[in-house]
Write an enzyme that holds these catalytic residues in place. Sequence first.
Site, PDB file in Angstrom:
ATOM      1  CB  SER A  50      -0.954  -0.013   1.191  1.00  0.00           C
ATOM      2  OG  SER A  50      -0.215  -0.077   2.390  1.00  0.00           O
TER       3      SER A  50
ATOM      4  CB  ILE B 115       3.398   6.124  -4.053  1.00  0.00           C
ATOM      5  CG1 ILE B 115       2.756   7.190  -4.929  1.00  0.00           C
ATOM      6  CG2 ILE B 115       4.664   5.594  -4.688  1.00  0.00           C
ATOM      7  CD1 ILE B 115       3.574   8.478  -5.025  1.00  0.00           C
ATOM      8  CB  ALA B 116       3.532   1.502  -6.940  1.00  0.00           C
TER       9      ALA B 116
ATOM     10  CB  ALA C   9       9.657   9.576   0.198  1.00  0.00           C
TER      11      ALA C   9
ATOM     12  N   GLY D 102      11.352  14.526  -1.821  1.00  0.00           N
ATOM     13  CA  GLY D 102      10.312  15.038  -2.679  1.00  0.00           C
ATOM     14  C   GLY D 102      10.034  14.199  -3.891  1.00  0.00           C
TER      15      GLY D 102
ATOM     16  CD  GLU E 291      16.060  16.079  -3.686  1.00  0.00           C
ATOM     17  OE1 GLU E 291      16.038  15.053  -4.393  1.00  0.00           O
ATOM     18  OE2 GLU E 291      15.335  16.231  -2.688  1.00  0.00           O
TER      19      GLU E 291
ATOM     20  CG  HIS F 193      20.206   8.786   1.077  1.00  0.00           C
ATOM     21  ND1 HIS F 193      20.875   9.765   1.775  1.00  0.00           N
ATOM     22  CD2 HIS F 193      19.213   9.403   0.403  1.00  0.00           C
ATOM     23  CE1 HIS F 193      20.281  10.928   1.535  1.00  0.00           C
ATOM     24  NE2 HIS F 193      19.264  10.743   0.707  1.00  0.00           N
TER      25      HIS F 193
ATOM     26  NE  ARG G 216      20.311   9.933  -3.587  1.00  0.00           N
ATOM     27  CZ  ARG G 216      19.000   9.840  -3.402  1.00  0.00           C
ATOM     28  NH1 ARG G 216      18.409   8.669  -3.489  1.00  0.00           N
ATOM     29  NH2 ARG G 216      18.274  10.891  -3.148  1.00  0.00           N
TER      30      ARG G 216
ATOM     31  CG  HIS H 113      17.819   5.499  -0.157  1.00  0.00           C
ATOM     32  ND1 HIS H 113      17.021   5.812   0.919  1.00  0.00           N
ATOM     33  CD2 HIS H 113      17.479   6.371  -1.147  1.00  0.00           C
ATOM     34  CE1 HIS H 113      16.225   6.834   0.589  1.00  0.00           C
ATOM     35  NE2 HIS H 113      16.483   7.177  -0.663  1.00  0.00           N
TER      36      HIS H 113
ATOM     37  CD  GLU I 221      12.983   0.226  -3.363  1.00  0.00           C
ATOM     38  OE1 GLU I 221      12.229   0.863  -2.621  1.00  0.00           O
ATOM     39  OE2 GLU I 221      14.136  -0.122  -3.050  1.00  0.00           O
TER      40      GLU I 221
ATOM     41  NE  ARG J 165      15.559   6.089  -6.354  1.00  0.00           N
ATOM     42  CZ  ARG J 165      15.445   7.076  -5.467  1.00  0.00           C
ATOM     43  NH1 ARG J 165      14.943   8.257  -5.830  1.00  0.00           N
ATOM     44  NH2 ARG J 165      15.833   6.893  -4.213  1.00  0.00           N
TER      45      ARG J 165
HETATM   46  C1  SIN Z   1      16.029  12.227   0.150  1.00  0.00           C
HETATM   47  O1  SIN Z   1      15.244  12.992   0.677  1.00  0.00           O
HETATM   48  O2  SIN Z   1      17.236  12.439   0.117  1.00  0.00           O
HETATM   49  C2  SIN Z   1      15.522  10.971  -0.488  1.00  0.00           C
HETATM   50  C3  SIN Z   1      14.978  11.264  -1.797  1.00  0.00           C
HETATM   51  C4  SIN Z   1      15.196  10.110  -2.728  1.00  0.00           C
HETATM   52  O3  SIN Z   1      15.688   9.062  -2.352  1.00  0.00           O
HETATM   53  O4  SIN Z   1      14.903  10.286  -3.916  1.00  0.00           O
END
Ligand code: SIN
Length: 524
Positions: free
Chosen positions: A18, A20-21, A51, A54, A118, A233, A279, A340, A364, A375
């Site tokens: 349950s 977002i997808a 999350a 954003g 970002e 991450h 990243r 992550h 995911e 990603r």
């Molecule tokens: C973050 O807020 O750094 C995570 C966002 C993401 O993984 O796209």
Amino acid sequence: MPPSSFKIQFADFLIIGSGIAGLRASLELASAGTVFIINKDSGRESNSAYAQGGIAAAINPLDTPKSHIEDTLKAGKGLCNRSSVKILVEEGVQRVRELIDWKTHFDRKGNKLLFTQEAAHSKKRILRAKGDATGDEIIKSLLLKVASNPNIEILENHFTLDLYLENGVCKGAWVLFDGFPKIILSKSVILATGGAGQIYLRTTNPLIATGDGIAMAYRQGAVLEDMEFVQFHPTALCLPHVPPFLLSEAMRGEGGLLKNLHGEAFMKRYHPEAELAPRDLVSRAIWTEMEKTGSGCVYLDMTATQPSLLRKRFPTIYKTCLSYGIDITRDLIPACPSAHFMMGGVQTDLNGMTGIKGLYVAGEAACSEVHGANRLASNSLLEGLVFGARAGRHALAFSGKNKFVTFDRNNIDRQFKRFVKKPPLTGRELDRMVLACKKIMWELVGIIRNEKGLKEACYQLKKLNDSLKNSFLNRKAMETKNMLTIALLISKAALSRKESLGAHSRTDYPHSPSQQKQHSYSQI
Ligand code: SIN
């Protein structure tokens, strides 16, 4: 009811997960019949809900879909499918506008939407909500939308043991509820179970992220693709006995500096974009600095940013860190990379369709090649939204016209018999196995890899995995089995990919010589 029997339930469509997808998919299906969304925990628990940063969408007048597509392809390092990325970005604009219509309150100045930049985005295109609680806000509005639809029901605390197939067609799932087994029969199934961060010692993912959906699809013969690409991450809070709470990428977008044990800001030595480098590169740079200085963490320094802005922009992070005694407006924040996101998963086409008839995967858990080898930040909520809706539409086209859910009772009874009631190990022994798996993955299949370590990981994980061959009517045993399956599949894929590409970095093969990048297909 004695445990040797089971209950049968029917829904026109079954969605597992349950986030977002799953929620978005359900909204496409509800006009054609009943939809069950099942979650092994509460309906609110998913990776999506946590999350922070954003959702990326090219709706800023200063941005273009073309630029978002190019940034996504660049981050993916030649392994993205261009059509998939085009769909993500172009349909993403509509899907996000729809969220706004459905009362998702993204942050605004006056009545103008606010956009953040970002890492690896060339434009300000990230929408956020409540500062740093974007996932929470989106999930809340989708849950409200779902709740207003009488055809959709969320069944909580329903742990999926396995998918149910009849003559090669997926027609439901075996589920454990309140300790008792049941089968939910449906016309088609959408898996939206998220990733498997919990196979690593350090992860930003919640406890439910044990890779169940990917493992059960694999058991039924679905193809898994690009499993070696696990994104770390760069910054999760690093304190003893404290979960690795996410320190959003956006903090570096707002002026945060990464400093090593000696107080030196080091990122400029690794990439001209410094803190805003891609990243994977930032995670590796942090890891290298930690090794060089013999420290278990680096530090995120936010002290150059105005305290009032920090408190307003990152209220959740501010409060959480404060609860552990760290005032982010004054103190250095100990941080370390953590597992992550999985770029790989169950191979799907652009509509979430898998090689198994009646089985769709979105979010995911799927690999539609939209993220390639790495990603782009804030593309994951968008993926769930866009490909969740597509999977829903396609499942509807596949089975929406069938009047009834058909089934073969003998086949169901035969399948039930293969479940073993009790696992061969106690809960404590299973816990020990999980911990061993997490350590192996963290130490040998982590941010930086090599052949010796990967071979050792495959050997150790296979031994563990072989001791849980059966399917059990037991949540802990099945979660452990799922985690070991996914860990072994990732390790094998990582061993086979003799190059460094995106999130997959090997010291023994530091380059990526081939122009034409190849996808990988894991098997145990
Ligand atoms: C973050 O807020 O750094 C995570 C966002 C993401 O993984 O796209």
